[in-house]
Design an enzyme around this catalytic site. Structure first.
Site, PDB file in Angstrom:
ATOM      1  N   LYS A 209      53.593  -0.086  89.289  1.00  0.00           N
ATOM      2  CA  LYS A 209      53.118   0.953  90.200  1.00  0.00           C
ATOM      3  C   LYS A 209      54.375   1.628  90.759  1.00  0.00           C
ATOM      4  CE  LYS A 209      49.767   1.692  93.926  1.00  0.00           C
ATOM      5  NZ  LYS A 209      49.051   2.828  93.379  1.00  0.00           N
ATOM      6  N   ALA A 210      54.977   2.418  89.876  1.00  0.00           N
ATOM      7  CA  ALA A 210      56.279   3.017  90.151  1.00  0.00           C
ATOM      8  C   ALA A 210      56.111   4.475  90.543  1.00  0.00           C
ATOM      9  CB  ALA A 210      57.151   2.912  88.904  1.00  0.00           C
TER      10      ALA A 210
END
Ligand SMILES: Cc1ncc(COP(=O)(O)O)c(C=O)c1O
Length: 296
Positions: free
Chosen positions: A159-160
């Protein structure tokens, strides 16, 4: 009426081990996370004073950082503790929780070997959107131009922050055409997810959802699969091609922010939010409430 900008809300932010005043939680403009997207984050919701599946979210934050090649200098237990303490300090019961970790400003360039890893948590008020009648009308989705990337071209399970570039572009393009959001395909042309939520379809009383091999296997997605199993519904996790959307009767999105949100349109395809969407929407609303042992 204009809403209060997010950097002007009240209260405190937890930053690198300390509670700082909301207005003082700042980073320098030469922050690696800002220039090179070396940042990972979480989105969580508190219901009735408890953060739903907090540890799962914190573990995913750690894993997202690992996939970006850095280690958060606070353990899962420390971050969980900080989230809980901050929720009480902010005085909220139903709220949104946003932990974030990023590379700091010690080096400026692609290489960031010695940059400090920072971590912060912000919590703001966000009552659960739950007007079942309104929600059951369904939202309208466009089909996005951008595609979820091949895991060989990006750390697609993290979850960048960087992976949201194409989400914001797709959401803005959809909003410009009057849609609420957009459904994204993956690099192979298979149905993937919306810009901030996973997607499910219904056909002949069974659920169908894409296999999450190049996008987030959402915590809400997994919760809804579990709730559907409890209802005895069959779940088909599989490759879904966009042409198949014609044959589905219902469609809904799942995500921490979206919860369970029925969909009425995806591009040229139409759906009628029905019994399965309504059941899972209600089951999810019940599931997120804190399980309190009876006082007596
Ligand atoms: C791109 C994307 N996919 C899926 C999800 C759903 O994940 P979760 O249910 O863990 O919130 C989110 C929300 O965080 C998201 O941003």
């Amino acid at each position: 009426m204009a809403s209060v900008p997010f950097d002007q809300l009240d209260g405190h932010i937890w930053m690198n081990g300390e509670f700082v005043k909301w207005a003082d939680a700042k980073v320098h403009v030469l922050t690696h996370g800002l220039h090179y997207a070396s940042a990972v984050f979480e989105g969580e919701r508190a219901y009735g004073g408890e953060i739903f599946k907090l540890t799962e979210h914190t573990e995913r934050l750690h894993e997202s950082a690992r996939l970006l090649g850095f280690k958060i200098p606070y353990s899962v237990a420390e971050i969980d503790g900080a989230c809980r303490e901050l929720l009480v300090k902010q005085g909220f019961s139903d709220a949104y929780v946003r932990p974030i970790a990023w590379r700091g400003s010690e080096m400026m360039g692609v290489s960031a070997q010695s940059n400090r890893i920072n971590c912060a948590i912000a919590i703001w008020q966000w009552p659960s959107y739950f007007d079942p009648e309104q929600k059951l009308k369904g939202i309208r989705l466009d089909l996005a131009e951008y595609r979820r990337p091949d895991p060989r071209t990006a750390p697609s399970k993290s979850k960048a922050a960087g992976l949201y570039m194409i989400c914001t572009l797709s959401k803005h393009a959809a909003e410009a055409k009057g849609y609420a959001d957009a459904l994204m395909l993956d690099w192979r042309g298979q149905v993937a997810e919306a810009t901030g939520a996973n997607v499910f379809f219904v056909k002949d009383g069974e659920l169908h959802t894409p296999t999450p091999d190049c996008f987030l296997d959402g915590i809400t997605r997994r919760t809804v699969i579990e709730l559907a199993r409890r209802r005895g519904l069959k779940i088909n996790e599989r490759v879904i091609m966009p042409e198949e959307l014609d044959g589905f009767s219902e469609c809904f999105l799942t995500g921490t922010a979206a919860e369970v949100t029925p969909v009425s349109e995806v591009g040229p395809y139409r759906f009628t939010p029905g019994e399965i969407s309504a059941t899972l929407m209600n089951d999810y609303a019940a599931e997120v409430q804190p399980k309190r042992v009876a006082a007596e």
